[in-house]
Design an enzyme around this catalytic site. Sequence first.
Site, short mmCIF file in Angstrom:
data_model
loop_
_atom_site.label_atom_id
_atom_site.label_comp_id
_atom_site.label_asym_id
_atom_site.label_seq_id
_atom_site.Cartn_x
_atom_site.Cartn_y
_atom_site.Cartn_z
N SER A 88 0.82 -1.22 0.00
CA SER A 88 0.00 0.00 0.00
C SER A 88 0.85 1.26 0.00
O SER A 88 1.95 1.28 0.58
CB SER A 88 -0.87 -0.04 1.25
N TYR A 142 -2.11 -0.17 10.23
CA TYR A 142 -2.28 -0.76 8.90
C TYR A 142 -1.00 -0.65 8.09
O TYR A 142 -0.50 -1.64 7.53
CB TYR A 142 -3.45 -0.05 8.18
N1 LIG Z 1 -8.49 -0.50 -1.90
C1 LIG Z 1 -7.40 0.25 -1.81
O1 LIG Z 1 -7.43 1.46 -2.04
C2 LIG Z 1 -6.08 -0.37 -1.41
C3 LIG Z 1 -4.94 0.45 -1.37
C4 LIG Z 1 -3.73 -0.11 -1.01
C5 LIG Z 1 -3.63 -1.45 -0.73
N2 LIG Z 1 -4.73 -2.23 -0.77
C6 LIG Z 1 -4.59 -3.65 -0.44
O2 LIG Z 1 -5.20 -4.42 -1.47
C7 LIG Z 1 -5.79 -5.61 -0.92
C8 LIG Z 1 -7.25 -5.69 -1.31
O3 LIG Z 1 -7.92 -4.53 -0.80
P1 LIG Z 1 -9.48 -4.26 -1.02
O4 LIG Z 1 -9.69 -2.81 -1.02
O5 LIG Z 1 -9.96 -5.09 -2.15
O6 LIG Z 1 -10.04 -4.81 0.36
P2 LIG Z 1 -11.25 -5.80 0.67
O7 LIG Z 1 -11.43 -5.76 2.15
O8 LIG Z 1 -12.41 -5.49 -0.18
O9 LIG Z 1 -10.65 -7.21 0.25
C9 LIG Z 1 -9.88 -8.02 1.11
C10 LIG Z 1 -10.52 -9.38 1.17
O10 LIG Z 1 -9.73 -10.21 2.01
C11 LIG Z 1 -10.61 -11.07 2.72
N3 LIG Z 1 -9.94 -11.57 3.92
C12 LIG Z 1 -9.61 -10.86 5.03
N4 LIG Z 1 -9.07 -11.68 5.94
C13 LIG Z 1 -9.04 -12.93 5.39
C14 LIG Z 1 -8.61 -14.19 5.84
N5 LIG Z 1 -8.12 -14.36 7.08
N6 LIG Z 1 -8.72 -15.24 5.01
C15 LIG Z 1 -9.24 -15.10 3.77
N7 LIG Z 1 -9.69 -13.92 3.29
C16 LIG Z 1 -9.60 -12.85 4.10
C17 LIG Z 1 -11.80 -10.20 3.04
O11 LIG Z 1 -12.97 -10.96 3.33
C18 LIG Z 1 -11.93 -9.36 1.77
O12 LIG Z 1 -12.86 -9.93 0.87
C19 LIG Z 1 -5.53 -5.53 0.59
O13 LIG Z 1 -4.38 -6.26 0.88
C20 LIG Z 1 -5.31 -4.06 0.83
O14 LIG Z 1 -4.51 -3.82 1.98
C21 LIG Z 1 -5.97 -1.72 -1.10
#
Ligand SMILES: NC(=O)c1ccc[n+]([C@@H]2O[C@H](COP(=O)([O-])OP(=O)(O)OC[C@H]3O[C@@H](n4cnc5c(N)ncnc54)[C@H](O)[C@@H]3O)[C@@H](O)[C@H]2O)c1
Length: 331
Positions: free
Chosen positions: A137, A162
């Site tokens: 991130s 985070y």
């Molecule tokens: N959305 C953003 O702007 C953004 C920015 C930087 C980084 N990220 C990273 O990208 C990734 C996806 O983000 P997102 O926005 O799609 O988030 P999101 O919360 O929609 O997706 C994450 C998914 O992981 C699943 N999850 C959590 N714990 C789990 C576990 N123990 N076992 C199995 N599944 C599990 C959740 O149910 C969820 O569906 C994450 O790692 C996040 O940190 C996202």
Amino acid sequence: MRKYILLTGGAGFIGSHLCETLLRNGHRVINIDNFNNQYNPDIKRSNIKNSLDLAVSVQYSSSWYQFIEGSIMDEVLLDRLFSSFNIDLVIHLAAYAGVRYSLENPEIYMDVNIKGTLNLLEKCRKYRISKFIFASSSSVYGNNKHIPFSEKDSTDYPVSPYAMTKKAGELLCHTFHKLYKLNVACLRFFTVIGPRQRPDLAIHKFTKLILEGSDIQIYGDGSSERDYTYVDDIVDGIIRAASWINEQYNCYEIFNLGNSHPVSLNKVIDTIESITGKKAQLELLPMQPGDVERTYADISKAETVLGYIPKTSFERGVQEFVKWFTSYNKK
Ligand SMILES: NC(=O)c1ccc[n+]([C@@H]2O[C@H](COP(=O)([O-])OP(=O)(O)OC[C@H]3O[C@@H](n4cnc5c(N)ncnc54)[C@H](O)[C@@H]3O)[C@@H](O)[C@H]2O)c1
């Protein structure tokens, strides 16, 4: 034996879009997600409908795409998956995401984002998987003053639990790369926008409140900026990293995946107002701990190495989000 991509967190916002693209591109995918309740799991169940339909509609055999409802904390389940399928690449997106929630729930972030990542890396070591893509991130840059943020800038001073867990994930990946020659790409996503965006993120939250006619709490004077990046561009960057890593031997690289066009909070509100045709009611509050003033990606490394070029404007990203939000909430 047929090769599979193991995708974690594939029912989430980014993961569900990625899963669909991987399937459309002809990859075999195992998608593991536990539908945790960080936000409404009904949204996640709806997110995966397209990928399940896609698997059926092109008449893939059921073994082409496996959706596993389970946790990356369940090592027995992971052993079963890694020993049953010929996994070629792990794309690890599952995590507790978001800065604010991590201030109130630091322990769950440490568990899932750090121990969960370690579990997957350990399985890669044990089952001799050589390729790993980690969703990091922009938050790892903390209050970096060097603009735009380059992969060479310091990430030693995170300002939220985070961000700290994402930095720890990168370091764990590096350790496994050094010890076991795991090929790794850590992708630093910059605030992702588009259909299915998480409800805790600004565009989703603000659209909902503006359409309801409720007050929007603005932290700071509205001049803070984020480098909003459209989800299809992020998916394209991940797919490019997956092709690139195939050609590598003994690599560990970090790439920014951003848009390189920061947008102020005031502009975010103006844009949502003009797309929804409704006026926002603002409540101005001081900046929150953990928040950073600005994110701004230098994407030259991803451009040069991966051929990554984001194509979607901020305005179009918000339009696509509002379209999705309106139709999702009609159901
Ligand atoms: N959305 C953003 O702007 C953004 C920015 C930087 C980084 N990220 C990273 O990208 C990734 C996806 O983000 P997102 O926005 O799609 O988030 P999101 O919360 O929609 O997706 C994450 C998914 O992981 C699943 N999850 C959590 N714990 C789990 C576990 N123990 N076992 C199995 N599944 C599990 C959740 O149910 C969820 O569906 C994450 O790692 C996040 O940190 C996202």
